[in-house]
Design an enzyme around this catalytic site. Sequence first.
Site, short mmCIF file in Angstrom:
data_model
loop_
_atom_site.label_atom_id
_atom_site.label_comp_id
_atom_site.label_asym_id
_atom_site.label_seq_id
_atom_site.Cartn_x
_atom_site.Cartn_y
_atom_site.Cartn_z
N GLU A 48 -2.50 8.91 8.24
CA GLU A 48 -1.03 8.82 8.29
C GLU A 48 -0.45 9.68 9.41
O GLU A 48 0.66 9.44 9.87
CB GLU A 48 -0.43 9.22 6.93
CG GLU A 48 -0.82 8.30 5.77
CD GLU A 48 0.07 7.06 5.63
OE1 GLU A 48 1.27 7.15 5.93
OE2 GLU A 48 -0.45 6.00 5.23
N CYS A 106 -4.27 -1.68 -1.85
CA CYS A 106 -4.43 -0.25 -2.08
C CYS A 106 -5.36 -0.09 -3.27
O CYS A 106 -5.06 -0.57 -4.37
CB CYS A 106 -3.06 0.36 -2.39
SG CYS A 106 -3.12 2.08 -2.92
N HIS A 144 -7.21 2.85 3.83
CA HIS A 144 -6.99 3.67 5.02
C HIS A 144 -8.29 3.95 5.79
O HIS A 144 -8.26 4.24 6.99
CB HIS A 144 -6.41 5.05 4.64
CG HIS A 144 -4.95 5.05 4.34
ND1 HIS A 144 -4.42 4.49 3.20
CD2 HIS A 144 -3.89 5.58 5.02
CE1 HIS A 144 -3.10 4.67 3.19
NE2 HIS A 144 -2.76 5.33 4.28
N ASP A 191 0.87 -1.18 0.00
CA ASP A 191 0.00 0.00 0.00
C ASP A 191 0.91 1.23 0.00
O ASP A 191 2.12 1.12 0.21
CB ASP A 191 -0.90 -0.02 1.26
CG ASP A 191 -1.78 1.22 1.36
OD1 ASP A 191 -2.42 1.57 0.34
OD2 ASP A 191 -1.84 1.85 2.43
N SER A 192 0.30 2.40 -0.17
CA SER A 192 1.09 3.63 -0.09
C SER A 192 1.58 3.88 1.34
O SER A 192 2.52 4.65 1.54
CB SER A 192 0.24 4.82 -0.53
OG SER A 192 -0.82 5.01 0.38
N CYS A 198 -11.06 2.73 0.15
CA CYS A 198 -9.64 3.08 0.35
C CYS A 198 -9.25 2.34 1.62
O CYS A 198 -9.98 2.40 2.62
CB CYS A 198 -9.47 4.59 0.54
SG CYS A 198 -7.81 5.05 1.11
N1 DGL Z 1 -4.78 3.17 0.89
C1 DGL Z 1 -4.82 3.59 -0.45
C2 DGL Z 1 -6.09 3.21 -1.16
O1 DGL Z 1 -6.70 2.23 -0.81
C3 DGL Z 1 -4.17 4.83 -0.92
C4 DGL Z 1 -4.22 6.05 -0.18
C5 DGL Z 1 -3.33 7.13 -0.74
O2 DGL Z 1 -2.12 6.95 -0.71
O3 DGL Z 1 -3.85 8.15 -1.22
O4 DGL Z 1 -6.47 3.85 -2.12
#
Ligand code: DGL
Length: 270
Positions: A154, A75, A188, A11-12, A186
């Site tokens: 984050e 991600c 996150h 993931d990012s 997402c």
């Molecule tokens: N967690 C990621 C997603 O599911 C990316 C979030 C990001 O880096 O903008 O899209």
Amino acid sequence: MADDRPIALFDSGFGGLTVARAVIDLLPDENVVYVGDTGRYPYGPRPQEEVAGFARQITRHLVGEEDAKLVVVACNTAAAAALDELRTTAGVPVVGVIEPGARSLVEATRSRRVGVIGTIGTIGSGAYQRAVAATGATVELTCAACPGFVEFVERDELRSEQVHVLAERLLAPLADADVDTLLLGCTHYPFLARTISDVMGRDVVLVSSADETAFEVLRLLDGPDGPERRAPDGPPTHRFLSSGDVEWFRRLGSRLLGPEVTAVEAVRWD
Ligand code: DGL
């Protein structure tokens, strides 16, 4: 024959830990390696081509250097940008989070009015609109991008007044559409579930793709075309790699995922 190579996820940043948690819980004997590309987060506002390049590079690392038997693109933004390509080039099975999420969404709704929230990249790509249509379910779908949510996670700011105010503004179209089920598109966003639920109301069901994605990994391992499971002799290894501040990743990661995040290794892209 048993296959001890790890299951890899990336993931990012911290978001994919929601998927890693589900994979570790469902497949406790498997070795796992996780990459959080925190040195280059967020992916959401970046052009698709750039995110696709990152996804390619990380997948190459996971297969070439870490000897992954399977890669989970944990991600949505990276999956929307590169999943099809990775599936043909990785050399190992690649699992995304978008189709499993879309399936969970249409299974959970009662009113048939559903919503998806994600990054600008994910929502703008149309990947969820296509994935929901591909399920064949007749639903009324409302999508909204939520720029800023990832940055709050984050920074470990999950319940502040500021994130609540932002959520009220960004989630207004979903509330107006009267959705009964909302997919957190997402990885996150499950960390913001309390705030999102406060804004949407307790009767709106929040769905994340983490569990369904873990089940897809399990089906692959137990199916005829996937790699075998690991032989359960001795405890598995769970490794975490970050391209950013490894100490921050260890501290926040152990709080978000749990005790498996003991040490975090630095990873560099060249
Ligand atoms: N967690 C990621 C997603 O599911 C990316 C979030 C990001 O880096 O903008 O899209």
